[in-house]
Scaffold this motif. Structure first.
Motif, PDB file in Angstrom:
ATOM      1  N   GLU A 273      40.832  30.569  40.433  1.00  0.00           N
ATOM      2  CA  GLU A 273      41.498  31.827  40.089  1.00  0.00           C
ATOM      3  C   GLU A 273      42.826  31.953  40.851  1.00  0.00           C
ATOM      4  O   GLU A 273      43.017  31.371  41.912  1.00  0.00           O
ATOM      5  CB  GLU A 273      40.589  33.002  40.432  1.00  0.00           C
ATOM      6  CG  GLU A 273      39.233  32.950  39.729  1.00  0.00           C
ATOM      7  CD  GLU A 273      38.357  34.120  40.110  1.00  0.00           C
ATOM      8  OE1 GLU A 273      38.741  35.271  39.794  1.00  0.00           O
ATOM      9  OE2 GLU A 273      37.306  33.894  40.734  1.00  0.00           O
ATOM     10  N   ASN A 274      43.746  32.733  40.276  1.00  0.00           N
ATOM     11  CA  ASN A 274      45.050  33.002  40.904  1.00  0.00           C
ATOM     12  C   ASN A 274      45.780  31.716  41.274  1.00  0.00           C
ATOM     13  O   ASN A 274      46.335  31.579  42.371  1.00  0.00           O
ATOM     14  CB  ASN A 274      44.874  33.891  42.141  1.00  0.00           C
ATOM     15  CG  ASN A 274      44.266  35.229  41.812  1.00  0.00           C
ATOM     16  OD1 ASN A 274      44.707  35.904  40.884  1.00  0.00           O
ATOM     17  ND2 ASN A 274      43.230  35.620  42.542  1.00  0.00           N
TER      18      ASN A 274
ATOM     19  N   VAL B  82      43.449  29.402  36.413  1.00  0.00           N
ATOM     20  CA  VAL B  82      43.768  30.715  35.851  1.00  0.00           C
ATOM     21  C   VAL B  82      44.998  31.259  36.569  1.00  0.00           C
ATOM     22  O   VAL B  82      44.991  31.402  37.800  1.00  0.00           O
ATOM     23  CB  VAL B  82      42.589  31.692  35.994  1.00  0.00           C
ATOM     24  CG1 VAL B  82      42.962  33.055  35.407  1.00  0.00           C
ATOM     25  CG2 VAL B  82      41.348  31.141  35.307  1.00  0.00           C
ATOM     26  N   ALA B  83      46.054  31.534  35.819  1.00  0.00           N
ATOM     27  CA  ALA B  83      47.303  32.022  36.410  1.00  0.00           C
ATOM     28  C   ALA B  83      47.844  33.167  35.568  1.00  0.00           C
ATOM     29  O   ALA B  83      47.857  33.089  34.340  1.00  0.00           O
ATOM     30  CB  ALA B  83      48.335  30.902  36.492  1.00  0.00           C
ATOM     31  N   ARG B  84      48.299  34.209  36.215  1.00  0.00           N
ATOM     32  CA  ARG B  84      48.912  35.306  35.474  1.00  0.00           C
ATOM     33  C   ARG B  84      50.332  34.935  35.055  1.00  0.00           C
ATOM     34  O   ARG B  84      50.736  35.120  33.920  1.00  0.00           O
ATOM     35  CB  ARG B  84      48.927  36.567  36.333  1.00  0.00           C
ATOM     36  CG  ARG B  84      49.409  37.793  35.566  1.00  0.00           C
ATOM     37  CD  ARG B  84      49.463  39.014  36.450  1.00  0.00           C
ATOM     38  NE  ARG B  84      49.853  40.195  35.713  1.00  0.00           N
ATOM     39  CZ  ARG B  84      50.201  41.346  36.275  1.00  0.00           C
ATOM     40  NH1 ARG B  84      50.202  41.459  37.586  1.00  0.00           N
ATOM     41  NH2 ARG B  84      50.549  42.381  35.545  1.00  0.00           N
TER      42      ARG B  84
ATOM     43  N   GLY C 152      48.826  34.200  31.496  1.00  0.00           N
ATOM     44  CA  GLY C 152      49.214  35.396  30.749  1.00  0.00           C
ATOM     45  C   GLY C 152      48.380  36.603  31.121  1.00  0.00           C
ATOM     46  O   GLY C 152      48.260  36.971  32.299  1.00  0.00           O
ATOM     47  N   ASN C 153      47.749  37.189  30.127  1.00  0.00           N
ATOM     48  CA  ASN C 153      47.007  38.443  30.302  1.00  0.00           C
ATOM     49  C   ASN C 153      45.612  38.165  30.866  1.00  0.00           C
ATOM     50  O   ASN C 153      44.589  38.503  30.275  1.00  0.00           O
ATOM     51  CB  ASN C 153      46.911  39.152  28.937  1.00  0.00           C
ATOM     52  CG  ASN C 153      46.295  40.524  29.046  1.00  0.00           C
ATOM     53  OD1 ASN C 153      46.539  41.248  30.005  1.00  0.00           O
ATOM     54  ND2 ASN C 153      45.478  40.887  28.059  1.00  0.00           N
ATOM     55  N   THR C 154      45.578  37.558  32.048  1.00  0.00           N
ATOM     56  CA  THR C 154      44.312  37.076  32.611  1.00  0.00           C
ATOM     57  C   THR C 154      43.577  38.125  33.437  1.00  0.00           C
ATOM     58  O   THR C 154      42.470  37.854  33.906  1.00  0.00           O
ATOM     59  CB  THR C 154      44.562  35.841  33.490  1.00  0.00           C
ATOM     60  OG1 THR C 154      45.500  36.180  34.524  1.00  0.00           O
ATOM     61  CG2 THR C 154      45.123  34.695  32.656  1.00  0.00           C
ATOM     62  N   ARG C 155      44.158  39.284  33.633  1.00  0.00           N
ATOM     63  CA  ARG C 155      43.491  40.327  34.423  1.00  0.00           C
ATOM     64  C   ARG C 155      42.920  41.432  33.543  1.00  0.00           C
ATOM     65  O   ARG C 155      42.463  42.454  34.049  1.00  0.00           O
ATOM     66  CB  ARG C 155      44.468  40.915  35.440  1.00  0.00           C
ATOM     67  CG  ARG C 155      44.965  39.892  36.443  1.00  0.00           C
ATOM     68  CD  ARG C 155      45.864  40.501  37.488  1.00  0.00           C
ATOM     69  NE  ARG C 155      46.412  39.484  38.371  1.00  0.00           N
ATOM     70  CZ  ARG C 155      47.252  39.736  39.369  1.00  0.00           C
ATOM     71  NH1 ARG C 155      47.642  40.972  39.604  1.00  0.00           N
ATOM     72  NH2 ARG C 155      47.717  38.755  40.128  1.00  0.00           N
TER      73      ARG C 155
ATOM     74  N   ASP D  64      38.324  31.467  44.808  1.00  0.00           N
ATOM     75  CA  ASP D  64      39.303  32.534  44.923  1.00  0.00           C
ATOM     76  C   ASP D  64      39.853  32.528  46.338  1.00  0.00           C
ATOM     77  O   ASP D  64      39.101  32.309  47.301  1.00  0.00           O
ATOM     78  CB  ASP D  64      38.660  33.888  44.607  1.00  0.00           C
ATOM     79  CG  ASP D  64      39.652  35.022  44.663  1.00  0.00           C
ATOM     80  OD1 ASP D  64      39.816  35.606  45.746  1.00  0.00           O
ATOM     81  OD2 ASP D  64      40.277  35.315  43.632  1.00  0.00           O
ATOM     82  N   LEU D  65      41.143  32.752  46.485  1.00  0.00           N
ATOM     83  CA  LEU D  65      41.772  32.699  47.798  1.00  0.00           C
ATOM     84  C   LEU D  65      41.225  33.754  48.761  1.00  0.00           C
ATOM     85  O   LEU D  65      41.342  33.602  49.971  1.00  0.00           O
ATOM     86  CB  LEU D  65      43.287  32.885  47.652  1.00  0.00           C
ATOM     87  CG  LEU D  65      44.058  31.714  47.038  1.00  0.00           C
ATOM     88  CD1 LEU D  65      45.476  32.130  46.699  1.00  0.00           C
ATOM     89  CD2 LEU D  65      44.064  30.520  47.972  1.00  0.00           C
ATOM     90  N   VAL D  66      40.632  34.818  48.233  1.00  0.00           N
ATOM     91  CA  VAL D  66      40.130  35.896  49.083  1.00  0.00           C
ATOM     92  C   VAL D  66      38.669  35.697  49.432  1.00  0.00           C
ATOM     93  O   VAL D  66      38.277  35.746  50.601  1.00  0.00           O
ATOM     94  CB  VAL D  66      40.337  37.258  48.400  1.00  0.00           C
ATOM     95  CG1 VAL D  66      39.739  38.375  49.244  1.00  0.00           C
ATOM     96  CG2 VAL D  66      41.816  37.508  48.162  1.00  0.00           C
TER      97      VAL D  66
END
Length: 654
Positions: A174-175, A219-221, A31-34, A67-69
């Motif tokens: 994350e993501n 963690v997923a948006r 949801g509102n994860t950012r 994190d993928l980045v």
């Protein structure tokens, strides 16, 4: 060593997160994860910061995120550290021991320049930490080298760490909604294998020496972008939504930061509390970052916080003219008469609609406070067909907003299927039409000052009707893209012909009196919404009969003359504007002819539309044919009469 957390001053979902972990389950946050997160009295700029702080205080010894980045990051590598942290060294030792061989090489993180002031401070209560170079990692989070930036490569490392017994571990991915290309098809074979190994790592996470299970947090948006098989009926994974901040969180924000708004430092304690409460109500559906942007807009545009509603509306809509503010005394005094010229024979309904305009101007109401986001007006028009329900909605749009372009009509007979609700608020991610948004939400976002008509509401699917519950209660609707449309400046009108086909007759066979008519339609509406549709709550939100639920009268004989004359005035205006011709209707012959035809039962059932149809047949075609062949000069007067056979007679005069 764990400790007690300050849940009273934290986002409510964090308590559910804490309970799930203490029951030995992994967690999928979505949801509102950012957004910024309220945690123990501080608004932290990133969710991963909150998770690192939580696990550190909860006694975990090895805390990392992927994190993928940027790859792996560890909680004990603070900004500015130049040496490999103990957590990272221990992580590498566990991985090396599990897979055999030596620990993989690492790259020390780059030092962070804490003197750079090119980025704004994060939203943190009290004194903010030093400002950082753009794109630098947040305080308490540092990047590891590229050796573990590939998710498939990192999975064996996650399995090894979650199987560690000596020290409790907590891993955050994350993501997680970006790990696969297509969640419905589960991606390629390689993607499936990776996710299956992730699920296996989750199910095999061990319980350490302190009696607590190693934790994995995803963690997923967008939840719909995560393969459903990964979390459905999975006893090892708890699904926890991260909602937009609740009113208590927004109120906490304004309590802490109201002094930073334009004029906020001058407020008394009483005014501070009142305005903070108003803003908390007005910003329903806004993120913490939205509140931060609202604060910056207040200062940049010199919008005093004392005018809370105006500030929020400027933030939502930009610098637009507010038609509600232009409802001056003269326009309000003439409102009823202006509406009666457009809609004939519906005085009771027009009086109720006019009352809404006075309420919108004066503002004394039980249902809408200064901070309310509910629509300005909500009406349910019910009655026979062709009696002016749609015409009144158009007239109201022109009266309030200046033109009929502010009127929008939704034909609810097109929303009879359950999936049609997606057309109103937009399809979810991954489905056709997602990029376009919802028809209703996009209309309100682009043109918030509108009269919106939902025609034949009884034909909509019950699931579609449920969409209106939130709109009527909270004044907002969020589309599939997460964008919120606010209805606080709209007038919503629902129309229905329920009961028109079973209209009772008077003793002489004519239409019943208005009291009988009103009782009939009230019973028909109750029966439809309560007994057949099972949506009594929707009917309750629409309001009370004779206040918001308004019954239109049938078209009675004395109204036919007024409606016919109104159409003739429109016809004369068109002839004057297009050809400079002056139409005259001597003796009332045409009106009398229409009145005679409208006495027929089959015409009465069609309402005002029948009058327009009759006039088109009597005048429109013959008149246009005559003008085409005779080409009269500008300013020619044309006398229009009908003979004994009902044929149109046109006599020109200079």
């Amino acid at each position: 060593m764990t400790r007690e957390f300050d849940w009273e001053n934290s986002a409510p979902w964090l308590r559910d997160f804490h309970v799930a972990l203490h029951r030995g389950r992994g967690v999928l946050l979505h949801g509102n994860t950012r957004d910024a997160v309220l945690f123990e009295g501080h608004f932290r700029t990133a969710l991963v910061e909150v998770l690192f702080d939580y696990f550190r205080d909860d006694g975990a010894a090895l805390i990392a995120s992927f994190d993928l980045v940027v790859g792996m990051r560890f909680a004990d590598e603070v900004g500015g550290a130049t040496t490999t942290s103990p957590m990272r060294r221990r992580f590498e030792e566990i991985v090396a021991s599990a897979v055999g061989g030596s620990a993989p090489p690492t790259e020390p993180p780059a030092a962070v320049d804490t003197t750079d002031t090119t980025t704004p401070p994060p939203v943190v209560l009290g004194q903010p930490p030093p400002r950082r170079r753009p794109n630098a990692a947040p305080a308490g989070v540092t990047s590891v080298g590229g050796n573990l930036r590939d998710f498939a490569t990192a999975i064996p490392a996650f399995q090894a760490v979650l199987a560690e017994r000596a020290q409790r571990a907590a891993l955050v991915i994350e993501n997680a909604d970006l790990l696969v290309a297509n969640p419905e098809r589960h991606g390629e074979e390689a993607e499936r294998r990776v996710l299956l190994r992730l699920e296996k790592a989750l199910s095999e996470a061990v319980t350490g020496a302190d009696g607590r299970r190693n934790a994995l947090v995803l963690v997923a948006r967008q939840l719909t972008a995560v393969p459903s098989w990964l979390y459905r009926e999975n006893p090892h994974l708890a699904l926890i939504g991260v909602p937009l901040p609740a009113r208590e969180e927004r109120l906490y924000y304004f309590d802490c930061f109201l002094h930073q708004f334009e004029g906020g430092a001058e407020l008394s304690d009483e005014a501070h509390g009142r305005i903070a409460a108003d803003l908390a109500d007005l910003t329903d559906g806004h993120s913490i970052w939205d509140l931060r942007a609202l604060q910056m807009a207040s200062v940049a545009e010199q919008l005093p916080v004392q005018h809370a509603r105006k500030l929020v509306e400027r933030f939502r809509h930009g610098k637009r003219h507010d038609p509600w503010a232009s409802l001056d005394e003269a326009k309000l005094r003439a409102a009823s008469e202006a509406l009666r010229k457009r809609v004939i024979g519906q005085d009771f309904v027009i009086n109720a609609v006019s009352d809404m305009l006075f309420t919108a101007k004066v503002g004394i109401t039980l249902g809408r406070t200064a901070s309310s986001s509910r629509p300005r007006g909500v009406f349910f028009f019910v009655g026979p067909t062709g009696v002016g329900k749609t015409e009144l909605a158009k007239a109201l749009a022109e009266l309030i907003f200046g033109d009929e372009a502010s009127y929008a009509r939704f034909d609810m007979s097109e929303y009879q299927q359950e999936h049609a609700s997606e057309r109103l608020a937009g399809a979810p991610p991954g489905f056709v039409g997602f990029e376009q948004g919802g028809q209703l939400t996009e209309r309100v976002r682009q043109q918030p000052f509108s009269v919106i008509l939902f025609d034949e509401i009884e034909k909509a699917h019950p699931k579609v009707l449920d969409k209106f519950l939130q709109v009527l209660e909270d004044g907002r609707l969020t589309d599939g893209r997460g964008q919120t449309a606010h209805f606080g400046d709209t007038v919503l009108i629902f129309t229905s012909n329920i009961g028109a086909s079973t209209l009772p007759r008077a003793a002489d066979g004519g239409a019943p009196d208005y009291a009988t008519l009103r009782a009939h339609f009230q019973a028909a509406v109750d029966r439809k919404f309560v007994q057949e549709l099972g949506r009594a709550e929707l009917l309750g939100r629409l309001g009370q009969f004779d206040q918001s639920i308004l019954v239109f009268d049938v078209l009675r004989a004395e109204h036919v003359i007024g409606i016919a004359e109104k159409f003739l005035v429109e016809l004369a205006r068109t002839a004057r504007e297009r050809h400079m011709l002056q139409l005259r209707f001597p003796g009332g012959q045409i009106v009398a002819a229409v009145q005679q035809r409208m006495a027929e039962p089959e015409q009465q059932s069609k309402g005002g539309r029948a009058i327009k149809t009759l006039l088109e047949a009597i005048i429109e075609g013959p008149l246009n044919r005559w003008v085409f062949y005779n080409a009269p000069k500008p300013d020619t007067h044309l006398l229009l009469e009908v003979d004994s056979n009902g044929a149109l007679q046109i006599t020109p005069s200079e």
